[in-house]
Structures are given as C-alpha cells and as structure tokens.
Design a protein around this motif. Structure first.
Motif, PDB file in Angstrom:
ATOM      1  N   ARG A 151       0.573  -1.424   0.253  1.00 38.15           N
ATOM      2  CA  ARG A 151      -0.108  -0.082   0.256  1.00 38.15           C
ATOM      3  C   ARG A 151       1.194   1.415  -0.267  1.00 38.15           C
ATOM      4  NH1 ARG A 151      -3.565  -0.981   4.800  1.00 38.15           N
ATOM      5  NH2 ARG A 151      -4.090   0.881   4.318  1.00 38.15           N
ATOM      6  N   HIS A 152       1.429   0.892   1.034  1.00 38.49           N
ATOM      7  CA  HIS A 152       2.496   2.426   1.010  1.00 38.49           C
ATOM      8  C   HIS A 152       3.472   2.704  -0.114  1.00 38.49           C
ATOM      9  CE1 HIS A 152       5.040   5.547   2.931  1.00 38.49           C
ATOM     10  NE2 HIS A 152       6.662   4.913   2.255  1.00 38.49           N
ATOM     11  N   GLU A 153       3.954   1.501  -1.133  1.00 37.87           N
ATOM     12  CA  GLU A 153       4.358   1.630  -2.290  1.00 37.87           C
ATOM     13  C   GLU A 153       3.975   2.183  -3.623  1.00 37.87           C
ATOM     14  OE1 GLU A 153       7.214  -1.517  -2.918  1.00 37.87           O
ATOM     15  OE2 GLU A 153       8.055  -1.297  -1.905  1.00 37.87           O
ATOM     16  N   ALA A 154       2.584   1.991  -3.640  1.00 36.20           N
ATOM     17  CA  ALA A 154       1.465   2.161  -4.112  1.00 36.20           C
ATOM     18  C   ALA A 154       0.447   3.368  -3.924  1.00 36.20           C
ATOM     19  CB  ALA A 154      -0.065   1.080  -4.211  1.00 36.20           C
ATOM     20  N   GLY A 155       1.246   4.323  -2.601  1.00 35.41           N
ATOM     21  CA  GLY A 155       1.358   5.768  -2.157  1.00 35.41           C
ATOM     22  C   GLY A 155      -0.532   5.946  -2.066  1.00 35.41           C
ATOM     23  N   LEU A 156      -0.786   4.614  -1.666  1.00 34.52           N
ATOM     24  CA  LEU A 156      -1.764   4.075  -0.868  1.00 34.52           C
ATOM     25  C   LEU A 156      -1.500   4.841   0.564  1.00 34.52           C
ATOM     26  CD1 LEU A 156      -3.327   1.246  -2.241  1.00 34.52           C
ATOM     27  CD2 LEU A 156      -4.057   3.821  -2.819  1.00 34.52           C
ATOM     28  N   PRO A 157      -3.097   5.787   1.476  1.00 38.21           N
ATOM     29  CA  PRO A 157      -2.300   5.907   2.904  1.00 38.21           C
ATOM     30  C   PRO A 157      -2.396   4.977   4.041  1.00 38.21           C
ATOM     31  CG  PRO A 157      -4.457   5.696   2.347  1.00 38.21           C
ATOM     32  CD  PRO A 157      -4.266   6.108   0.888  1.00 38.21           C
ATOM     33  N   VAL A 158      -1.086   4.752   4.868  1.00 42.74           N
ATOM     34  CA  VAL A 158      -1.020   3.543   6.282  1.00 42.74           C
ATOM     35  C   VAL A 158      -1.036   4.828   6.756  1.00 42.74           C
ATOM     36  CG1 VAL A 158       0.654   1.952   6.536  1.00 42.74           C
ATOM     37  CG2 VAL A 158      -0.026   1.624   4.454  1.00 42.74           C
ATOM     38  N   THR A 159      -2.278   4.732   7.504  1.00 42.50           N
ATOM     39  CA  THR A 159      -2.317   5.341   8.868  1.00 42.50           C
ATOM     40  C   THR A 159      -1.243   4.841  10.271  1.00 42.50           C
ATOM     41  OG1 THR A 159      -4.221   4.244  10.200  1.00 42.50           O
ATOM     42  CG2 THR A 159      -4.214   6.183   8.462  1.00 42.50           C
ATOM     43  N   ILE A 160      -0.803   5.160  10.728  1.00 43.16           N
ATOM     44  CA  ILE A 160       0.056   5.321  12.728  1.00 43.16           C
ATOM     45  C   ILE A 160      -0.780   4.313  12.945  1.00 43.16           C
ATOM     46  CG2 ILE A 160       1.337   6.002  14.311  1.00 43.16           C
ATOM     47  CD1 ILE A 160       1.614   8.695  12.854  1.00 43.16           C
TER      48      ILE A 160
END
Lengths: 390, 390
Positions: A151-160
């Motif tokens: 998700r991070h690499e696809a630019g999708l949000p990963v919240t804390i």
C-alpha cells in the motif's frame, strides 16, 4: 497423535526458537494463544482448521488462551481515514463474543481454555504505556509487512494507527505469557510482532504455528467477504451441499486439515487425484459426511447426504439450458468435450468414473453410451452444468 | 510596530490561511502558541528571537499560550530503542519549568500569558484517544518530514513513537485552540501537524510564524549541544564577550532579530558589510551593549563593555606566539598582510579603522606606523590573533 504428525499435519509453518521440542514435551502445560476479532462472529471451516490443531495440543495437556479483541474491535476499522469508522457497541461485542465462544467450544476443550478480554489490560492503558510500545518498533520493521509495503509503495495511505495494530496484538502475547501463538498464514506478521516484543522484554519469545488457509467453494481463499464459506453453523444439508461444491483439487488439503483420515490415505488421495483418478465425487461425499458429522452428528450428516443425493437425482433442471445440436451420432466422451461440459477426454472419463455424469437423471456408467440427433436428452455434469442435446 | 514590519522583521516564513490579516487586525485577542521542552531549561538568545516576536504581538493585544511539554519530557528521548531512555523525574520537570518561566518572562509579558501543562490533557489520555490521533496521520505524511525521511532512507531506525511526536504536539494546538503557532524554522513540520489536525477536526487551522535560527559563536547553528550559545542568563561580562565572538556576517541578522535598531539601518549595515565596510568591530560592540542591556541593564551592559575592553587592553598575550622576522622596515598594513593577520590590505585597513589592531597593547591609529627589524613588538588583531615581530 504422534508429535511429528502434530507438527506437520495441517501445518503451514512453524517459527520456533531453541528448545521448542523440549518445551513441547517437557511436561509443563504450554500456553497456546489464539486471538479472535469480535466484529466477525461467524466461524467457517477455515477457522476450524486452527481450532482442531489447538484441540490436538490440548489432548497432550496444553492450555488454550483465547484472546477476545473486544478493545481493538471498539476502535473500529482503521483503514480509510476520511470515512467515519464503524464502531461496535459494547453490547454488540458481547453478543458476538458469546456467539463465537459457542462455536469455538464445538472444537476446543472448554476445560483447558482460559478466555481473556483485551479490555483487562487496554481498558486502563495510558498514553505513556502506548508510546512505550510504539518506541519498540520502527517504520522499517512495519514496511517489512507485505500489506503495508504494497500500500505504501502504491501511494495509498497507511496510518500510524494501522502500524499500531500488530504492536497491540503482540503485546497481548506479553500479557498472557504465550508459549505458542496459533494463526493462519495471513497472521504471520502480527504473530512475529509478539515474538519480537517478548524477546525485547527478556521473555522467551513465543513460538508460532501457522495453519494453511483453505479455499472456498469458488476456489478463492475462504472468506466471509467473498461469500464462499462453509460455516460451522450452517444447517447439515447446507453444510453438506457446500462441501460438495468445493473444488476437487482441494480434497487432500481438506481431508488433511479437517478430518482424522490417516495421513497416509491423504497422501494416496493426493497422488491419485494428481493422476486423474481417486474418485473425487465419492471422496467429496465422504468429506461432506465427515465434516457435517463433526459439527452436527453422524445421524444428521447421513440425512443431509441422503437429502442431497435425492435432490440431485430429482433432476432439478434449470428452465433455460444451453443447446448442443448433433448432426450425427456421437459417443458420450466426445459429446462431453464437444459441448464444453468437459475440458478434455481425460476429464470426461474422470467425471464418468466419479459418477458425475447423468443423462436425463440416470447415471452414466462406462464410456459406451452413444447419443443420436433428435434424441432430445439433457446431459448433466455435476450438480450445475447441463446441456440439452438436440 | 507597523504590521508589515511585524510580519517581516525577524520572520523566516509565515504559513497562513485565508483571512489571516483580518484575524490579526480584527480586534480579537489571538492565541499565540509557543511550546517548551522542559528537558532544556537554559534559554539562549536564539530562543529570544521568537520571544521578542511574541512580545511584539502582545503589544497589539494578543495572548500568548505557553505549553510546557512536561508530559513529553517524562516519556524521554525516543531515539535509540536499545538504550534505556533518559527519564526526568516530575521534580526535575517542575524545577526546569520554573527556571524556564523566569527566563521566558524576561521578554514576554506575563500579564498576557496563559501557561498550560501538557499533563492537563495527556495525563488522563487513554489508549483509545491516542489511537484516534494515530489514525489521522499516514506514514507517507511523516516521511515528508526531512528528518524522518533522511534517517529512513539511510536505513536508520525511526520508531513509531517518534512518528507520534508531531501528532501529540499538533494535538496541543487543538486543546489550546491556537490561532498562530510560533517556532523556529526547525519546528515547521511539527507546527504543520497541528495545522493539519485542526483542519481535520473542523477548526480554523492555526497559522504558523517561523523565526530564523541564528548562528552561534562558532558560526554553526546556535545550540546547547554545540556549546556555542549566548545564554540569556550569562553574566553581563560573559554575555558581552560571547557576542563579541560572534561571526561578523551574522551582525545584520542579529540586529534584525534581537534589537530595535530601525530596519532601514539594518539594511544599510547589511549592504556595507557585504561591501567590506560597515565597521564590524564597532557594530559588534553596539550589539553586545544592546543585548546585554536587554537581559541585564544599561548600567551592567556598560560595565561589561568597559571590562571587556579593559581586559582586551591588558594584553593577555599567550606564551607561545607565532614569529614573523623582518629583514627591512615595513608599514603596518604590509606587515598585517605578510604575517597573515589580515587577508588583504583592505581588511588590514578595516581592522585598524575598527580599533582592532594593537602594537604591544597600544591601539594603532591610522596606517602610518612602520616596524623595523629587531624591534621585538607583539602585534595583535582582535582578541585572539597575535604575532611576535622580530
């Protein structure tokens, strides 16, 4: 069950530290951690794979510790930060947990189970304790988690917040002093977080036993969200019918994980199926009986099978059928291939061998039946595929 | 002070939303947030830059809200997860805060200041609230922070705890309903987190006013950890002496940020210095007087200058001096260049003009002095550079 079989049958992976075998056989009751998310009370036979493994460990004297994630559930789903989060009321969590426990103890021995609620420790957790845990994991460790990384690499949000989920699940292991955590292979990252945290705190890190995920009736991973489950609370007929709809190639895995069929027989079946033999239809009925008997009773299971076979024989043919026009007489094998009911002559033969081919409801035995133009029969493969032959 | 000057003099950057100017001049007392980390009670003149700006806003009727990070401080430094974290006792935090407040109110008007302790809200913060905040920021947002990104890309650990720091600082702004947050340019990311969070919660996002960082006496950023500070509690003589040791090129910035010298004069000084003029030595003494008077008194400042000049004149010559041998008589300008005491004839003249050149302790006036071989005098430029001329 012999320890070797215990640690290999229906096991996808074991992650263990030094002394694992000694701990297992050392006479002390090990604490077997299993988590449960009370937003999803309906248990399917995929869940039962792990519960059966817990039960096998219990029979050696070990202790199950079931963690009810009541606290995590009340936080709600972290994904989608602009959406309002779906929160469960405390009452709904209680109701789901009660329902889950009822199903859980259909497989697991209640007398050797300790039920713990996360709220025991998270209900009074202060910010300082939360940050203390947050200081024990790095972003890089979290990005080792495939879900987060993708998700991070696809630019999708990963919240804390989402990063904190494995951390909190891991801390559960610390609190209950888990010896072995059980989970599906999709839980590996969360379970490793517990192992890591225990090591950091000077405890013997929990070992991890991962069970395989099984396919659903459509061949995808069995999951409530795909609607392809066999639920352990399905009525006998529904349960039997759904097992009958499972893909043939899943049979060895299902026998291995969900029945006590001797493992040597499972291996034979695997080989036979791979060679295009092994009577999948007959075997699937056997599997349906074993599974249905397990969650209901042998009598209920036998009735379900009888009803299923009866309904199957009653020829409930759909109104709209595909047509296949003949211009000359043709053998049954050739017809099955030409009409698309079988992918190959080999498969056509296997379907007949397995008892899955019927003409106007009568089972086809052998390969000699010839169909002629104008005969006007319905040819059927399995429960659902039909062709009207003209 | 005119609003234009208020918003430009000693200001590195303003991040503001629509209506900023209207809010500023609308007659309502704005809430000016300033944070303080009670692990570091000693304030240096770099901190005073921001406090002077707060004071200027107070004089227009606005309200300072000082946040004492007592809670963050008790968590300790997050970096280095394998190290035990240095924790401050509650007593140490109280003592540091008392000391800081005393210094703070040397510049800021106590009557227009509200002092708030983080423990008011974080002391009773539950895990649910913490996770609620954690759900409002993504990893990608945090990696926009240069510090985090650089460390992450270098493979250095960034803990989840550290990601929570900007979040918690940001939440401080929500609690105190900040209108404008003040900080050094190094606080931009933290301040933006507050702005973001307020917007998410439907509040008018705080505006941000960033003041420049100033250099220390060694030309690097002024910082306690470099030991290059001028502390606002340094005794007058020490304070004056340290200002005299500041690099010449910092003079315009220091006049701009730490004195009331008319901004036109600051601009003139900047131009003059850039052109190799501007009497830096004289100007630096003026700066030393103004700064020392500000944190002590005009009388104490005058005494400090007198003592400094006196000590400078007392010729405290080091034992070991570099030697410069003459083979023929030479003019003072030429000698300064040949011996390396000045980089150019122009600089040599400026040093003499500024009163910074002495022969055996006596100030050199004009450029006519000639030195002869065997004269055996000590030539001095500034406080620290000496040559024995033989």
């Amino acid at each position: 069950m012999h320890t070797d079989e215990l640690l290999t049958r229906g096991v996808a992976e074991i992650i263990s530290g030094p002394g694992f075998r000694e701990r297992l056989e050392g006479g002390r009751a090990l604490r077997l951690k299993q988590g449960f998310d009370p937003t999803k009370p309906d248990m399917h036979i995929g869940h039962a794979v792990g519960l059966r493994k817990l039960r096998a460990f219990q029979e050696l004297g070990h202790q199950v510790v079931l963690i009810i994630g009541d606290w995590t559930a009340q936080i709600g789903d972290p994904s989608g930060r602009d959406q309002s989060r779906s929160r469960l009321s405390a009452e709904a969590v209680q109701a789901n947990a009660a329902s889950y426990l009822e199903q859980f103890f259909m497989v697991v021995d209640r007398a050797r189970t300790e039920v713990r609620w996360q709220s025991e420790w998270y209900g009074s957790f202060g910010l300082e304790q939360a940050l203390g845990l947050a200081g024990r994991f790095t972003m890089a460790q979290m990005l080792a988690h495939e879900t987060f990384r993708r998700r991070h690499e696809a630019g999708l949000p990963v919240t804390i917040l989402e990063l904190m989920y494995p951390v909190l699940q891991g801390y559960d292991s610390v609190v209950v002093q888990a010896d072995i955590e059980f989970g599906g292979t999709d839980q590996k990252f969360n379970n490793l977080a517990g192992r890591e945290l225990m090591g950091q705190l000077g405890m013997i890190p929990q070992d991890i036993l991962l069970v395989p995920l099984i396919p659903g009736i459509d061949g995808r991973k069995m999951s409530k969200s795909f609607g392809n489950t066999v639920d352990i609370r399905h009525e006998p007929f529904e349960m039997f019918s759904r097992v009958m709809a499972m893909p043939d190639e899943a049979l060895p895995l299902l026998f291995e994980t969900l029945t006590d069929l001797p493992i040597a027989e499972v291996a034979e079946l695997r080989e036979a199926l791979a060679a295009g033999q092994g009577e999948p239809f007959t075997r699937k009925k056997q599997l349906g009986r074993l599974i249905t008997a397990q969650f209901h009773s042998p009598a209920a299971s036998a009735s379900a099978e009888e009803a299923w076979v009866g309904r199957f024989s009653r020829q409930e043919i759909p109104d709209e059928l595909p047509e296949h026009q003949l211009s000359a007489p043709v053998g049954i094998i050739e017809l099955l291939v030409a009409s698309g009911l079988a992918a190959s002559r080999g498969e056509a033969r296997r379907q007949i061998d397995g008892g899955g081919v019927r003409i106007d409801g009568a089972k086809v035995e052998g390969y000699d039946r010839v169909l002629s133009p104008g005969e006007g029969v319905v040819v059927q493969v399995g429960r659902r595929r039909f062709v009207r032959v003209g």
